[in-house]
Design a protein around this motif. Sequence first.
Motif, short mmCIF file in Angstrom:
data_model
loop_
_atom_site.label_atom_id
_atom_site.label_comp_id
_atom_site.label_asym_id
_atom_site.label_seq_id
_atom_site.Cartn_x
_atom_site.Cartn_y
_atom_site.Cartn_z
N PHE A 152 50.10 73.78 35.43
CA PHE A 152 50.03 72.50 34.73
C PHE A 152 48.68 71.84 35.00
O PHE A 152 48.25 71.74 36.15
CB PHE A 152 51.14 71.56 35.21
CG PHE A 152 52.49 71.90 34.64
CD1 PHE A 152 52.89 71.38 33.42
CD2 PHE A 152 53.35 72.76 35.33
CE1 PHE A 152 54.13 71.70 32.88
CE2 PHE A 152 54.59 73.08 34.80
CZ PHE A 152 54.98 72.55 33.57
N GLN B 89 51.19 66.71 34.46
CA GLN B 89 52.65 66.68 34.37
C GLN B 89 53.13 65.30 33.95
O GLN B 89 52.50 64.30 34.27
CB GLN B 89 53.26 67.09 35.72
CG GLN B 89 53.14 68.59 35.95
CD GLN B 89 53.83 69.03 37.22
OE1 GLN B 89 53.46 68.59 38.31
NE2 GLN B 89 54.80 69.90 37.10
N SER C 181 53.35 66.63 29.26
CA SER C 181 52.82 67.62 30.20
C SER C 181 51.81 68.47 29.44
O SER C 181 51.97 68.70 28.24
CB SER C 181 53.93 68.54 30.71
OG SER C 181 54.77 67.83 31.58
#
Length: 196
Positions: free
Chosen positions: A41, A44, A98
């Motif tokens: 990621f 997030q 995200s």
Amino acid sequence: MESGAEILLKSIREICPDISDAEISQYASKLTFLELNKKDFFLQVGKVQKAIGFIANGLVRSSFVDNEGNEITVGFYSEGDYATHYPAFITQQPSKYSIQCLEPTTMVCLSYDDLHWIYQNLPSFEKYGRLVAEEILKRQQARIESFIFQTAEERYLDFIKHHSDLFNRISVSHLCSFLGIERQSLTRIRQKLAHQ
């Protein structure tokens, strides 16, 4: 092969050719680099985005989870794009989305604080920032309007026309989610188009 910074600086020069070498080198001194793996990621949901990321190499997907627990894709960003939930970034509010890597990705990052330092000390970059922000706004508006004015088939054809380079890099489920259609509907659309 060009480095991430070279790719970004070339892109800046194309958009704002008047920026001086001295300004470019001051800007470059503020950049940091991030190597991310597939599934990592960059941002997030619920977190404050501390840096804007320019994608030098790779592909990311922006998404959120709706009230029924479905993951909805809102965008794909590849080489030459910025990965950001821009309204949350500029206000330093928690992101509603995200941003996850679909491929190993190299990001060239500029922190929120450094971006403001650059705007104050290198005024030529304000024009660049405005043009990038306008491009992000145009894309968001086009996406909203695609759901208002286009059929699912038109959205699919539009995606093929404008993002043919991404077609083999994303999964069918992510594409369906982005287009707002069920997999069976996409199959029907593809079959219909194949017979035209």
